[in-house]
Design an enzyme around this catalytic site. Sequence first.
Site, PDB file in Angstrom:
ATOM      1  N   ASP A 297       3.411   2.484   8.234  1.00 35.60           N
ATOM      2  CA  ASP A 297       2.629   3.234   7.260  1.00 35.60           C
ATOM      3  C   ASP A 297       1.359   3.765   7.919  1.00 35.60           C
ATOM      4  O   ASP A 297       0.694   3.053   8.665  1.00 35.60           O
ATOM      5  CB  ASP A 297       2.275   2.317   6.087  1.00 35.60           C
ATOM      6  N   GLU A 346       5.377   7.024   9.357  1.00 35.41           N
ATOM      7  CA  GLU A 346       4.912   7.739   8.174  1.00 35.41           C
ATOM      8  C   GLU A 346       3.856   8.719   8.663  1.00 35.41           C
ATOM      9  O   GLU A 346       2.718   8.341   8.936  1.00 35.41           O
ATOM     10  CB  GLU A 346       4.343   6.747   7.156  1.00 35.41           C
ATOM     11  N   ASP A 399       4.451   6.827  -3.571  1.00 41.28           N
ATOM     12  CA  ASP A 399       3.159   7.407  -3.948  1.00 41.28           C
ATOM     13  C   ASP A 399       3.309   8.717  -4.729  1.00 41.28           C
ATOM     14  O   ASP A 399       2.309   9.246  -5.229  1.00 41.28           O
ATOM     15  CB  ASP A 399       2.306   7.678  -2.702  1.00 41.28           C
TER      16      ASP A 399
END
Length: 502
Positions: A297, A346, A399
């Site tokens: 991430d 990511e 998200d």
Amino acid sequence: MTQAHSILDRRRAGVLLHITSLPGLPDNGDLGAHAYRFVDFLADHGVTVWQTLPIGPTHPDGSPYQCLSAHAGNPWMIDLEWLLRRGWLDEADIAAAWTAPDPTGHRGQCLAKAYGRFAQLPADNEHRQAYRRFYAAQAGWLADYALFIALRQELKHRPWQDWPIALRDREPAALDEARRRLAEGVGRVGFEQFVFFQQWGELRDYAKRRGVLLFGDMPIFIASDSADVWAQREYFDLREDGQARVVAGVPPDYFSATGQRWGNPHYLWARMAEDGFRWWLDRIRSQLALYDWVRIDHFRGFEAYWEIPAESETAMHGRWVEAPGAALLDTVFATLDGAGLPLVAENLGIITPEVEALRNRFDIPGMLILQFAFDGGPDNPYLPHNHTPNNVVYTGTHDNDTTLSWFEGLSEAQRAHVYEYLGQSNLKMPWALAQSALASVAKLAILPMQDILEQGKGYRMNTPGTMDDTNWRWRFRWDQLQEEQGAELARLIHLYGRHPEA
């Protein structure tokens, strides 16, 4: 320099669903029967990847991106039926979960009861022997974590920076006395981790037998109030009182006009480099023990990170600071597996050519989000005609809003533009966007479970930059999944060559 080789060796389809979003007991989903049923659903419809969010123990807000440990598993995900089958709980304990005024508290009481019975087993019992082997293998992080949690419970969940100075600063005499005083609590935490990892290993073995890979998620930063920062302060940019000098986040972007102030402390990268990035090697080893593939991430933080003064209330007044990502990744690939470390980056948000150069240097797959594709012109990198194979394409992530809600929030002209580009005449949202993801040349396509269920407004997992009490709470029910939805998923997976037999 060590060059990796992409893990995306063939076309695959996956589903994004966090463990806590599974059906089950009233508090949250867990590693029990519904997790195995979900694996069966995936395998029966040609899906070969199950992506979850981070599975570490969370703070009360439930965010899996602000965990109490970089290595531990979340004890609230423990399957109580598993404990029942070993005689460590009673049927009445399970039944009471449905009427308990505090379901999470009840789960904790069940874990305490199970530990009490476990602790009474003879020393030569096979489970006690397995526990000792587990603790010895994981002692590098587990000893500190177990003491941290026991102290945190004793001190009414205050952040470690607010503990008595002797404990805050880990004075040896104070820690030794705490270990003696809290021996039962420390033992219970170790037991919970033993059970979690046993259950996770069994689920992973089952998924493997059914041809399903587990795809995990590793936050790049660590929560300030965590066992890792408390026990290894030398690696973090902190003041003498343990508070962060500067904190992590991202500048204003698609998700927030004022940016996102995450509040995590930043790393002291020079100190980490001194011992060959040992802290990171240990952390990635832990992730690889859990998952077949791991998403990093906020990968861009390995190239440069957004540094925000700790006193700033928003992320607007930060600055970019260069990070030693190339040196770190050279070490990681050379040490752990230079021929194909199963990482995914990511690479969303403000991505510079330098970030992409770092990712491409190591041949790490990136991410493409279709909900981002329709702003701007035909050079938008998220539009399918600009996709490249070494990527993971999503309709949206945890998200994002659900695809149906996102689409319904567009203007009439924007909706017409989306359909014009997709060229769909017989599929409505969210299946029109799902079809585009599965048709993409990107080797892996991931659909959030909400899109398969055709869920609209009110079903998103997280709204970034907010503390909404609905964040991280979404769950599905099996009666929401219609046979025709599974059939459509399987049809599109076959149509675009993502079935395991393709």
